[in-house]
Design a protein around this motif. Structure first.
Motif, PDB file in Angstrom:
ATOM      1  N   GLU A  56       0.867  -1.175   0.000  1.00  0.00           N
ATOM      2  CA  GLU A  56       0.000   0.000   0.000  1.00  0.00           C
ATOM      3  C   GLU A  56       0.905   1.226   0.000  1.00  0.00           C
ATOM      4  N   VAL A  57       0.658   2.152  -0.924  1.00  0.00           N
ATOM      5  CA  VAL A  57       1.568   3.267  -1.156  1.00  0.00           C
ATOM      6  C   VAL A  57       0.797   4.577  -1.153  1.00  0.00           C
ATOM      7  N   VAL A  58       1.322   5.557  -0.425  1.00  0.00           N
ATOM      8  CA  VAL A  58       0.816   6.922  -0.497  1.00  0.00           C
ATOM      9  C   VAL A  58       1.701   7.680  -1.481  1.00  0.00           C
ATOM     10  N   THR A  59       1.111   8.210  -2.518  1.00  0.00           N
ATOM     11  CA  THR A  59       1.865   8.867  -3.581  1.00  0.00           C
ATOM     12  C   THR A  59       2.185  10.317  -3.215  1.00  0.00           C
ATOM     13  N   SER A 118       2.235  -0.272   4.070  1.00  0.00           N
ATOM     14  CA  SER A 118       2.177  -1.684   4.449  1.00  0.00           C
ATOM     15  C   SER A 118       2.720  -2.541   3.321  1.00  0.00           C
ATOM     16  N   PHE A 119       3.234  -3.697   3.704  1.00  0.00           N
ATOM     17  CA  PHE A 119       3.795  -4.682   2.792  1.00  0.00           C
ATOM     18  C   PHE A 119       3.072  -6.010   3.012  1.00  0.00           C
ATOM     19  N   ARG A 120       3.027  -6.822   1.971  1.00  0.00           N
ATOM     20  CA  ARG A 120       2.589  -8.205   2.136  1.00  0.00           C
ATOM     21  C   ARG A 120       3.674  -9.114   1.574  1.00  0.00           C
ATOM     22  N   PHE A 121       4.196  -9.988   2.452  1.00  0.00           N
ATOM     23  CA  PHE A 121       5.314 -10.854   2.097  1.00  0.00           C
ATOM     24  C   PHE A 121       4.891 -12.311   2.032  1.00  0.00           C
ATOM     25  N   GLY A 174      -0.662  12.454  -2.369  1.00  0.00           N
ATOM     26  CA  GLY A 174      -1.452  12.098  -1.200  1.00  0.00           C
ATOM     27  C   GLY A 174      -2.516  11.067  -1.485  1.00  0.00           C
ATOM     28  N   SER A 175      -2.463  10.440  -2.655  1.00  0.00           N
ATOM     29  CA  SER A 175      -3.402   9.367  -2.979  1.00  0.00           C
ATOM     30  C   SER A 175      -2.895   8.047  -2.406  1.00  0.00           C
ATOM     31  N   VAL A 176      -3.820   7.112  -2.158  1.00  0.00           N
ATOM     32  CA  VAL A 176      -3.472   5.794  -1.624  1.00  0.00           C
ATOM     33  C   VAL A 176      -3.698   4.761  -2.713  1.00  0.00           C
ATOM     34  N   LEU A 177      -2.640   4.020  -3.040  1.00  0.00           N
ATOM     35  CA  LEU A 177      -2.705   3.008  -4.083  1.00  0.00           C
ATOM     36  C   LEU A 177      -2.429   1.626  -3.513  1.00  0.00           C
ATOM     37  N   LYS A 178      -3.178   0.641  -3.977  1.00  0.00           N
ATOM     38  CA  LYS A 178      -2.865  -0.755  -3.737  1.00  0.00           C
ATOM     39  C   LYS A 178      -2.021  -1.224  -4.918  1.00  0.00           C
ATOM     40  N   VAL A 179      -0.843  -1.735  -4.634  1.00  0.00           N
ATOM     41  CA  VAL A 179       0.136  -2.016  -5.679  1.00  0.00           C
ATOM     42  C   VAL A 179       0.536  -3.482  -5.632  1.00  0.00           C
ATOM     43  N   HIS A 188      -1.035  -1.479 -10.889  1.00  0.00           N
ATOM     44  CA  HIS A 188       0.111  -0.578 -11.033  1.00  0.00           C
ATOM     45  C   HIS A 188       1.413  -1.378 -11.106  1.00  0.00           C
ATOM     46  N   PRO A 189       1.514  -2.317 -12.052  1.00  0.00           N
ATOM     47  CA  PRO A 189       2.684  -3.182 -12.107  1.00  0.00           C
ATOM     48  C   PRO A 189       3.996  -2.438 -12.324  1.00  0.00           C
TER      49      PRO A 189
END
Length: 456
Positions: A156-159, A191-194, A162-167, A172-173
């Motif tokens: 999960e990334v805040v650009t 957040s990360f998912r491993f 200020g937008s929130v993207l699920k990557v 968003h490859p």
């Protein structure tokens, strides 16, 4: 000072916690931000980014605050502080873990080992997950399980807007590719998912020490030993002095020595067979390679690199361990003035090398060994050691010039390693692609307080 929509803590220079909040792992970094925004979650991060952009303030992002260059704190800007966001969630059935952006590797190992699982993390448990992962993520499990970025499944990334993207690979490859090695250039990862793998909870792990006089012989043996080692055997060579840890006989404390630190990511019995020849080589000063809990091993050397000490690093990838390269390493490793200074050499290959280069932005897939030269001194030793230790590190790196590959691990770069060395970390092709993705997601270079990749 207020931020609309922010529910965490705002810390300014008049706050009692300000000096503690601006301090990072490297005690030689002394910067004074205008505002530290200690976030409680992703919404706070987005609010803090928008505030900094609206007020034209520089942005630094703090996860673990462990980067040697002090990129987690800036002067007269906003520190987006994730240190209160340390939760880890494990799905043992799916063998994945969700990890908040401020978590440390000790947090991850603690939770995942409850299920007999792990993913590749750093070799010091108080290292931040975010910084280590975004630069690639090397550690003891990498030869069998891949780098941290090879195990990253989503973020999960805040650009910069200020937008929130699920990557992920599906969403968003291009950004997902860039996050896996391109550092903190593209947004704030909240957040990360491993992916997780069966590891431990008991592994065969620990160091074997030999006297410094044996360094060249040990390295020549080590070169041949690891060439045929199974992927499950992760090793790091440490050259310096014997640290004064309780498990080491006091008579050996601070003695110049070379250590091969091992962690076997398989059964203890298989590990015993894999390291038998190493343990029998010459006459070790002390052999601490024993069955031990994986999580405990991951934190075993934490006290040798404490927060607040002063650090200065130089690093390079190596073309190989020729006899000439070994002679240079043996000649320079013990010339430091501070008994806390050391160098560390990582054995790469295995699963790291089997991932196609184009899969991630991490560019060191074909490297067999890299080395980091760590000058270390205490705060009250600054007058005595600072200039001498930094000069030692630079001389050591210069002496390796004939044995250096045209690459370096980006997480090992210090503050005085400029744009040229950042390009060296990626190579021209990867760097150009990263610059293009940077231009798409952060065209104004709002996230520049890092190993910076300019929009292009």
């Amino acid at each position: 000072m207020e931020i609309d929509g922010f529910q965490g803590r705002l810390i300014t220079a008049d706050h009692a916690d300000y000096n503690n909040a601006r301090a990072v792992w490297n005690g030689s970094v002394d910067r004074h931000p205008r505002l530290i925004a200690r976030c409680s979650g992703t919404a706070d991060v987005a609010a803090a980014v928008r505030f900094a952009r609206d007020h034209d303030l520089a942005i630094a992002v703090r996860g673990g605050g462990h980067n040697v260059a002090g990129t987690a704190v800036c002067d007269d800007g906003v520190v987006i502080d994730l240190s209160a966001m340390r939760a880890v969630w494990v799905d043992p059935a799916d063998r994945t873990a969700g990890v908040q952006g401020g978590a440390l590797w000790g947090d991850v190992d603690h939770e995942t080992q409850a299920h007999g699982l792990a993913t590749t993390g750093g070799i010091v448990s108080h290292t931040g997950v975010g910084g280590l992962t975004l630069g690639g993520g090397i550690g003891f499990l990498m030869r069998s399980r891949g780098l941290a970025v090879d195990n990253l499944r989503a973020a999960e990334v805040v650009t910069a807007e200020g937008s929130v993207l699920k990557v992920s690979a599906d969403d968003h490859p291009d950004l997902f590719w860039a996050l896996r090695g391109g550092g903190g250039n593209f947004g704030v990862v909240t957040s990360f998912r491993f992916a997780l793998h069966p590891v431990g909870p008991i592994v065969l792990a620990g160091p074997v020490f030999w006297a410094a006089d044996d360094t060249a012989d040990v390295l020549r043996f080590y070169r041949d030993f690891v060439a045929d080692a199974p992927d499950e055997l992760g090793t790091v060579v440490r050259l310096g002095t014997v640290p004064p840890l309780p498990v080491i006989p006091e008579a050996l404390h601070w003695r110049p020595a070379i250590a091969v630190v091992c962690c076997y990511a398989g059964t203890v019995d298989d590990g015993e067979r894999a390291v038998r020849a190493l343990r029998r080589f010459k006459a070790p000063l002390v052999d601490l390679l024993v069955p031990t809990p994986y999580a405990a091993f991951q934190g075993a050397t934490d006290d040798t690199v404490l927060h607040g000490w002063h650090y200065y690093w130089k690093a390079t990838d190596l073309t190989g361990l020729s006899d000439d390269a070994i002679a240079v390493i043996a000649d320079h490793a013990y010339r430091a003035g501070s008994r806390r200074s050391y160098s560390a050499m990582f054995h790469m290959g295995g699963a790291v090398a089997r991932v196609p280069q184009a899969t991630t932005a991490y560019a060191g897939r074909d490297v067999a060994h890299n080395i980091v030269i760590d000058a270390v001194w205490l705060p009250d030793e600054s007058g005595e050691h600072a200039a001498a230790e930094t000069a030692w590190a630079r001389r050591f790196l210069h002496a390796l010039r004939a044995h250096r590959a045209d690459s370096v691990y980006v997480n090992f770069l210090d503050a005085d390693d400029g744009t040229g060395r950042v390009r060296e970390a990626y190579g021209d092709r990867v760097y150009r692609r990263l610059a293009e993705i940077k231009a798409k997601y952060d065209p104004d270079n709002a996230f520049h307080h890092n190993k910076n990749i300019r929009p292009g």
